[in-house]
Design a protein around this motif. Structure first.
Motif: not given
Lengths: 217, 315, 678
Positions: C99, C15, C125-126, C43, C46-47, C19, C122
């Motif tokens: 998101s 993930t 988030l990463a 995205g 991904g969460s 991101w 992003h």
């Protein structure tokens, strides 16, 4: 816990409750009633101690307290208030919950301060020492926070109540002579203060102690 | 949960919901007597409810769905609260649903809905009532919670039935801390139910009202439900007071034979409490709105003091 | 190498890479707003994956790996244990909705802003995902700083305005002061870890070494300060009410819902995982600061009139409650009361989760309101329930949740916290067992205030009539479908978290076992057949069954409704509102935000700093203004600033010389240093 010890605990709590009520009471007339109520609780608790520990002489002390603090002193105070025409005076005191918060802090402090003492006491009611100490502190707080002379005197009288309460509920009574002496002192004190008030009032046209301070300068 | 006790639970539910207006009638009657009037009789609240239910309701153009649902939610919430307070028996299979804290939560829940519904139509009085109601609520709710904490600490449980059982377990135990809690509780009861000195249930002057301003826009069956719900709330509060401070005489779980006697004792207690409340209301005068925070602040502090005394005296 | 990693860790790393790829892609496709929006949707998937990974990881043994990134000799140590997993679940579940919401929100965005936001979002988030995995001080700080910088850029998305830049700067400043404190805390721990040169910076090494109490306390307070700056403890909270209103709404939701929790995670990691023994007065200090913060936030949120400022102060309040829970946990643990410590920690974690859900919901919802009306000021809104019913309904759930009423989730954590306070009566220290339960009184007061605030917020924005009709949308605009999906998801989350607390608490179990050493295996009474009932110690002690609660209320309401409908069927007559005989009542005469908050500012006047401008008696155009300012600015920061500028004034005295004097200073310093050198 035997019932009589419970009753003393209960009366101790009520004693504290009245102390808080006095702390946050604005009206002079109600303040005197509360003082009488405190005297009643005190008398009752001495009576309960007399019954529980089987000390007949304490009944005498309880009766003396009841007569003096429920009837005589409140009557004198009421008369004084009527004569001075201040029965509807209201104290301008702080926000009541703030005062009670202060009182709360005092209670916690009093309990912890009395902890080592009450362990020495050895009687069943060692917990009430904390409450008695707290009431004494609360009465002092009341004297500090009040502006008029009469409520300060009532605060002083309540303080004396707290001391007697400590003596009876913790050590189960004190020698009669001392008690009689205190009783006389209280009566005489109220008389003398009454005379004082009249003089103060004639001089300054008010019982607010601020005027005295100003006069000093 | 004991399935055999479900009829008991239902009896209490029906009795609370059905008899709540009777208590309101009794208090009104007592107040009339104290004021040297003859009074409207015990059944007056029922007559009022019948009249309101039969009227066709008037609703503002701006009213949304929330406005129409709120009376039902109020009624449902109060009925649930009435069902979980042990009144004449501790065998309530429903009691584990909500403990003392959740009970306070129910009151908060209904209060929020009442306030939101009052703001919904968008009158100045509605939002004023909502604001005042929330003002009373945010001070009364913590006070009530702390009042309930004292017996919760005594009995090591926040479940109301367990509290009542442990308070009645010994023959006669005096809990000094409960004296403080009782005073604080009475103050909260007066404030939360809109009684004098906090609010006047009979007032007709919008500017001084709290509850009256809240349901100013309601009429017909909606108003009937709200009035009924507040009657249930008053009965529930009195029942909480009885359960905490004079619980003696309650039937223990499983003792079916004690049930009629316990019910009779409970009714006598409620009658006495109602008369006491009426006397208190007759003696006191309504205070200014900005004395209310001080009044409830004092109640809060007294409740905290009760908690403290519990630690001081160990009881 | 991937063969040695466990599946959850692989998902998280995957993930993370996704991101980063999305961030790069957003630069490439910056000219196509539709594509940018779809990036956010990808995205959000991904969460979701992250959430799954969290659930998978929580029951497994901690998984570790070393990535050959970073500086030579300083590789990244990563570890996924139960504590990280619980926060990764929170993170994934919240950012999923954010998101999703942004996918719809960006419809209105202008060209460069959307792409820039996608890039920074992003990366943020990463960096957060990396932060939760960090198992050494180095990667921890790298992730923390990346997070701080990228969130700063997101806050100043609308950087054309001066106020936005100022707020962003304040945020960055406090963030960095905090980061410095955290760095110092790690430095102390690293110095005391004897694991060869250079390897002491791993958490593994810190875990294995025991610090003396003095040093441990220093570490604790540095960490409390550093992470407290992130959490918003008073007096470090000042950035919250500035940064939240100016940031775009999804970013406010992210700041409040997720980023504040990073601080909680940091404190939990340092105090319970890296330091071994807890000291009672750490707990008392934390508890006190937490309660003060909660009360402060509650009072200030009640007197705000800006929608998002109000929510920001409410976040401060909630973080205060969370910190009080942490303090209680430390206190219990220091006296080895493990069951109660577990209860307090459960309340803390639960409240983190709840706050992430309802605060994101409220911020996102107010974003929709902002789009529809262009107005943040409460006193200019009103009556939006008619124009935005969907948003209004989901926001109602969020409002009830944050107000802490059953059967929603806010009540559950409040209930747990109060239960923990009620248990705090048997400390060996009499002062403690007397004073700590009084904390419950503060919690109760804060809860009451929170309900007040939320009625104010919801009632003024959504109910009543539009106060400024020109600001109100003419037609029904109920948010984009994406926005509605996100709001519905969060509202459902609030409901489910409230209805099935016992299930959620079961998920916490491995985390509790990890953080609280010596916790009995079946400390909590919820054995499997009690999945429906919340009873932290046992049923006789306390219990709460929310779904029966909801069912009972629902059933009563339904029965009453049917009965009333069948028995009394008079039609409803619609009419104008009752005007009390005064014919010209207008919508502007409804309570404003200031009016609704007035009782609070009256009661708590000593907590506030109110500046009033009153009209004089013969004013032709009377204006009444009252502004409420944060007390900490005037009580702390401005005096501090004055002191600093006074000191710089002193330095300036030294500076007004010729260059030769400077050289003399340097020379003297050099001499002194040489003398001092051994």
């Amino acid at each position: 816990m035997p019932l009589f010890a419970q009753a003393i605990n209960m009366l101790a709590a009520l004693f504290l409750l009245v102390a808080f009520a006095m702390l946050s009471q604005r009206r002079l007339a109600n303040l005197i009633n509360l003082y009488a109520l405190q005297g009643l609780i005190l008398g009752l608790s001495i009576g309960v101690v007399a019954y529980g520990t089987d000390q007949p002489k304490l009944y005498f002390s309880a009766g003396l307290n009841l007569i003096l603090k429920v009837i005589a002193v409140p009557w004198l105070l009421r008369r004084l208030v009527r004569k001075l025409q201040v029965q509807w005076d209201r104290e301008t005191i702080l926000y009541i919950p703030t005062i009670m918060l202060l009182g709360l802090g005092l209670v916690i402090f009093a309990f912890n301060a009395s902890l080592p003492l009450s362990e020495l006491a050895g009687t069943i009611n060692h917990n009430t020492l904390g409450i008695a100490l707290a009431s004494v502190l609360l009465s002092s707080l009341m004297m500090i926070l009040r502006a008029t002379a009469i409520s300060q005197v009532i605060g002083f009288l309540a303080l004396e109540n707290g001391l007697i309460f400590a003596a009876t509920s913790v050590t189960y009574g004190m020698p009669m002579v001392i008690e009689l002496g205190i009783a006389l002192d209280v009566i005489v004190g109220v008389f003398i203060l009454g005379v004082f008030f009249f003089h103060i009032r004639e001089q300054f046209d008010s019982l607010e102690l601020n005027y005295l301070d100003r006069h000093e300068d | 949960m004991n399935a055999r006790e479900i009829p008991l639970q239902l009896t209490q539910f029906v009795l609370v919901v059905g008899a709540a207006p009777l208590l309101a009638g009794w208090i009104g009657q007592c107040r009339a007597w104290f004021a040297n009037r003859s009074g409207a009789g015990l059944l007056q609240p029922y007559r009022v409810l019948r009249k309101l239910f039969h009227k066709s309701p008037v609703m503002a153009h701006e009213a949304s769905l929330l406005f129409r649902i709120a009376p039902y939610i109020l009624f449902g919430g109060m009925a649930l609260a009435g069902a979980i307070v042990p009144m004449f028996s501790t065998g309530l299979p429903f009691a584990p649903v909500a403990d003392a804290i959740a009970l306070v939560g129910i009151f908060a829940f209904t209060r929020i809905f009442a306030a939101l519904a009052a703001m919904d139509v968008g009158t100045a009085f509605g939002s004023m009532g909502a604001r005042r109601e929330m003002l009373v609520g945010f001070l009364a709710e913590p006070a009530l919670l702390i009042v309930l904490f004292t017996p919760a600490l005594i009995s090591h449980s926040t479940s109301l039935t367990v509290i009542v059982m442990s308070l009645t377990a010994a023959r006669l135990v005096l809990y000094p801390s409960m004296a403080f809690a009782a005073v604080a509780f009475t103050m909260v009861l007066l404030a939360e139910n809109g009684r004098i000195p906090v609010d006047n249930p009979d007032t007709h002057l919008e500017l001084t009202m709290i509850h009256g301003a809240l349901d100013l826009e309601y009429s017909g069956r909606y108003l009937a439900l709200i009035e009924w719900a507040s009657a249930i709330k008053l009965l529930t509060y009195i029942a909480i007071g009885i359960a905490l401070f004079v619980p003696w005489g309650i039937a223990r779980s499983g003792h079916w034979a004690h049930f009629p006697l316990a019910l009779a004792i409970f009714v006598v207690k409620v009658i006495a409490a109602g008369a006491g409340l009426a006397l208190l209301e007759t003696l006191l005068a309504k205070m200014r709105l900005f004395r209310i925070p001080e009044f409830l602040g004092t109640a809060f502090m007294l409740a905290v003091l009760g908690l403290l005394v519990h630690f001081l005296l160990g009881a | 190498m991937s063969g040695s990693l466990g599946l959850p860790l692989e998902i998280v790393l995957g993930t993370l890479v996704l991101w980063l790829a999305l961030a790069l892609a957003s630069v490439a496709v910056s000219r196509y707003p539709e594509v940018i929006r779809s990036l956010f949707f990808v995205g959000s998937l991904g969460s979701l994956a992250l959430c799954v990974a969290g659930f998978l990881a929580i029951t497994r043994a901690p998984q570790v790996c070393v990535l050959p990134l970073g500086l030579p000799g300083l590789p990244f140590h990563l570890r996924l244990d139960a504590l990280s997993a619980i926060f990764i679940i929170l993170f994934g579940a919240t950012t999923f909705s954010v998101s999703l919401y942004t996918t719809g929100y960006l419809k209105h965005a202008r060209y460069p802003a959307g792409a820039r936001m996608a890039l920074q979002y992003h990366i943020l988030l990463a960096s957060i995902a990396l932060f939760f995995l960090a198992d050494d001080a180095y990667v921890f700080m790298v992730a923390w700083e990346t997070m701080a910088l990228s969130s700063y850029f997101l806050v100043v998305t609308d950087h054309q305005e001066v106020a936005v830049r100022k707020a962003g700067f304040l945020y960055l400043l406090i963030e960095h002061v905090g980061a410095l404190a955290i760095l110092l805390a790690f430095a102390i721990m690293q110095a005391s870890a004897h694991h060869g040169i250079g390897a002491g910076y791993t958490f593994h090494a810190m875990r294995d070494s025991t610090l003396p109490t003095g040093l441990a306390s220093a570490v604790f307070f540095l960490a409390l300060f550093g992470f407290g700056a992130k959490i918003g403890l008073i007096p470090l909270h000042v950035w919250l009410p500035e940064a939240h209103p100016v940031a775009p709404s999804p970013i406010s939701a992210l700041l409040s819902g997720v980023l504040l929790k990073l601080g909680v995670y940091g404190i939990l990691r340092v105090v319970f995982d890296l330091l071994h023994a807890q000291v009672w007065w750490w707990g008392v200090t934390t508890l006190l600061i937490g309660l003060m913060t909660a009360l402060f936030g509650a009072i200030y949120s009640a007197v705000q009139s800006d929608m998002k400022r109000l929510l920001a102060y409410s976040s401060i309040e909630n973080m205060g409650l969370i910190l009080a829970g942490v303090g209680l946990t430390i206190l219990f643990l220091s006296y080895h009361m493990t069951v109660l410590a577990a209860l307090a920690l459960t309340a803390t974690l639960y409240h983190c989760l709840n706050h992430a859900f309802f605060k994101s919901l409220l911020f996102l919802g107010s974003g929709s309101v902002l789009h529809a009306t262009g107005e943040r000021h409460l006193g200019k809104l009103g009556g939006l329930i008619h124009r935005m019913p969907w948003v209004a309904f989901t926001m109602l759930l969020g409002t009830l949740a944050i107000a802490g009423v059953p059967p929603l989730n806010g009540f559950v954590s409040e209930w747990l916290l109060l239960q923990a306070f009620l248990g705090a009566t048997s400390f060996p220290h009499p002062y403690l067992s007397m004073a700590v339960p009084l904390g419950a009184a503060v919690v109760a007061l804060v809860a009451g205030l929170a309900a007040y605030v939320m009625v104010k917020f919801y009632g003024i924005v959504f109910l009543g009539r539009a106060r400024e009709p020109q600001k109100s949308p003419a037609t029904r605009i109920d948010g984009d479908p994406w926005e509605r999906a996100a709001l519905t998801y969060l509202a459902l989350g609030c409901l489910l978290l409230g209805l099935f607390p016992a299930v959620v608490i079961r998920i916490f179990k491995p985390t509790l076992a990890l953080l609280i050493a010596g916790l009995p295996a079946n400390a909590h009474g919820h054995s499997p057949h009690h999945w429906f009932l919340l009873a932290p110690i046992d049923v006789a002690h306390a219990s709460y069954i929310p779904w029966v609660f909801l069912g009972a209320i629902g059933l009563t309401v339904l029965m009453t409704f049917t009965a009333v409908r069948i028995l009394f069927r008079k039609p409803i007559r619609r009419s104008a509102i009752w005007n009390c005989g005064y014919p010209s009542l207008t919508a502007r005469m409804q309570d404003t935000a200031e009016g609704f908050g007035q009782p609070i500012s009256h009661i708590f006047v000593s907590f506030l700093r109110i500046r009033r401008t009153l009209p004089t008696a013969d004013d032709q155009t009377p204006v009444y203004r009252s502004e409420i300012e944060d007390l900490t600015w005037h009580g702390l920061y401005l005096p501090l600033a004055r002191a600093v500028s006074w000191m710089t004034g002193l330095v300036a005295l030294l500076r007004r010389r010729r260059i030769a004097i400077y050289l003399l200073y340097s020379f003297a310093t050099l001499l002194v240093l040489l003398v001092l050198a051994p």
